[in-house]
Enzyme design. Structure first.
Site, mmCIF file in Angstrom:
data_model
loop_
_atom_site.group_PDB
_atom_site.id
_atom_site.type_symbol
_atom_site.label_atom_id
_atom_site.label_comp_id
_atom_site.label_asym_id
_atom_site.label_seq_id
_atom_site.Cartn_x
_atom_site.Cartn_y
_atom_site.Cartn_z
ATOM 1 N N GLU A 115 0.817 -1.212 0.000
ATOM 2 C CA GLU A 115 0.000 0.000 0.000
ATOM 3 C C GLU A 115 0.853 1.264 0.000
ATOM 4 O O GLU A 115 0.521 2.246 -0.654
ATOM 5 C CB GLU A 115 -0.959 0.002 1.195
ATOM 6 C CG GLU A 115 -2.023 -1.098 1.139
ATOM 7 C CD GLU A 115 -2.910 -1.006 -0.102
ATOM 8 O OE1 GLU A 115 -2.949 0.051 -0.754
ATOM 9 O OE2 GLU A 115 -3.579 -2.013 -0.417
ATOM 10 N N TYR A 143 -6.772 6.334 3.739
ATOM 11 C CA TYR A 143 -6.856 5.257 2.768
ATOM 12 C C TYR A 143 -6.035 4.054 3.204
ATOM 13 O O TYR A 143 -6.530 2.917 3.277
ATOM 14 C CB TYR A 143 -6.387 5.711 1.373
ATOM 15 C CG TYR A 143 -6.070 4.497 0.523
ATOM 16 C CD1 TYR A 143 -7.101 3.768 -0.042
ATOM 17 C CD2 TYR A 143 -4.768 4.028 0.391
ATOM 18 C CE1 TYR A 143 -6.841 2.604 -0.743
ATOM 19 C CE2 TYR A 143 -4.498 2.865 -0.301
ATOM 20 C CZ TYR A 143 -5.529 2.163 -0.873
ATOM 21 O OH TYR A 143 -5.285 0.998 -1.526
ATOM 22 N N ASP A 189 -10.270 5.248 -2.275
ATOM 23 C CA ASP A 189 -9.156 5.741 -3.077
ATOM 24 C C ASP A 189 -9.728 6.376 -4.346
ATOM 25 O O ASP A 189 -10.941 6.504 -4.490
ATOM 26 C CB ASP A 189 -8.178 4.618 -3.407
ATOM 27 C CG ASP A 189 -8.714 3.720 -4.508
ATOM 28 O OD1 ASP A 189 -9.951 3.577 -4.598
ATOM 29 O OD2 ASP A 189 -7.919 3.179 -5.280
ATOM 30 N N CYS A 230 -18.943 -4.243 -17.756
ATOM 31 C CA CYS A 230 -19.106 -3.896 -16.343
ATOM 32 C C CYS A 230 -20.242 -4.685 -15.694
ATOM 33 O O CYS A 230 -21.369 -4.672 -16.180
ATOM 34 C CB CYS A 230 -19.375 -2.400 -16.189
ATOM 35 S SG CYS A 230 -19.532 -1.905 -14.453
#
Length: 287
Positions: free
Chosen positions: A33, A116, A134, A199
């Site tokens: 991260e 985040y 994010d 999608c």
DNA sequence: TACACGTGGCC
DNA sequence: TGGCCAAGTGT
């Protein structure tokens, strides 16, 4: 609704990224991260593998010299992240018994970890229910939930509440949805050319229902780079990283012609702990 | 809140 | 070609 669509899609379509492997520790997730802050996955992968081989636990990284850490960071960019990760590792080793905390408040108290990253570590490192916000998630929510073409300026509290409302109650399932929201934004609901035909959420998407209207809100100001202090600092750091030891002032002078800007940038690197001046007046990565 | 902070790839 | 973009944080 969205969660039920995203979860099976993610289980089937998720990229096989090394830090998503079941054997990856929370420490590995934390390192990933840090590296992924503002940096594309493709450039992080090889560096992450190298780091995990060398420093498999926070205490191992904490014991490494700064110079080694900065060289291993390489050209990922924003090297202050490497400093903060190094400092976070030391704090975890000393204050948390070498175990990455799992609660958001403890994580946010560590250097370089903000809203985040704290939630990403809780969710992806520990499988907990934590709203992870994010740039990808903000875009997906802006479109699917609010029918806006793009996210616009951050609305921290509201963004967190929006995502929280989407997450199922159970920890494990919520963590999958959090990862799925990010993956959807990274692979399908992209900034420039969204692939709505692929999608899983398209038929439930407010933006698609509205006819995919163009974004009309304020544009994020583009960050210039050429000629900025950022570029000069990068060039100076490149010299320091590439040298086996201290370098003469002249080696640094060669990278930028504007002496005033060059000196200001070198000084800022010293202040940031990214560089040191040796007793004989040369410059090097910090010991 | 706005801005500083690296680097490189893409269309 | 060059603006835009990429898993943000700190001040």
């Amino acid at each position: 609704m969205l969660a039920e669509l995203i979860s099976p899609w993610f289980r089937a379509q998720a990229r096989d990224l090394p830090w998503r492997r079941p054997e990856t520790t929370p420490w590995g997730v934390l390192v990933s991260e840090f590296m992924l802050q503002q940096t594309p996955v493709a450039r992080v992968e090889p560096v992450w593998r190298d780091w995990m081989d060398r420093w498999p636990a926070p205490s191992a990284l904490a014991a490494a010299p700064r110079a080694d850490v900065l060289r291993a960071w390489g050209k990922l960019g924003y090297p202050r992240r490497a400093i903060r990760l190094h400092d976070a590792a030391a704090a975890i080793a000393e204050r948390h018994d070498d175990t990455v905390p799992s609660d958001v408040d403890s994580l946010e108290a560590l250097p370089g970890i903000g809203s985040y990253t704290a939630r990403a570590v809780a969710a992806f490192g520990y499988g907990l229910r934590a709203p992870v916000v994010d740039t990808n998630v903000r875009r997906v929510v802006a479109r699917a939930v609010h029918g806006q073409g793009d996210a616009g300026p951050a609305r921290t509290r509201a963004d967190l509440a929006d995502v929280d409302a989407l997450l199922p109650a159970r920890d494990t399932e919520a963590a999958v949805v959090s990862a799925g929201l990010m993956e959807l934004g990274a692979l399908v609901c992209t900034a420039r050319s969204p692939r709505c035909a692929d999608c899983p959420v398209a038929h439930a998407c407010a933006w698609v229902a509205a006819g995919r209207p163009a974004y009309d809100g304020p544009r994020r100001p583009v960050q210039g780079f050429a000629g900025t202090d950022r570029q000069v600092r990068g060039k100076l750091m490149d010299v320091l990283r590439g040298a086996p030891g201290p370098v003469e002032r002249s080696a640094l002078d060669a990278v930028w012609s504007d002496a005033g800007q060059r000196d200001r940038c070198l000084h800022s690197l010293l202040v940031d702990g990214l560089a040191e001046q040796t007793d004989d007046g040369r410059f090097a990565l910090p010991a």
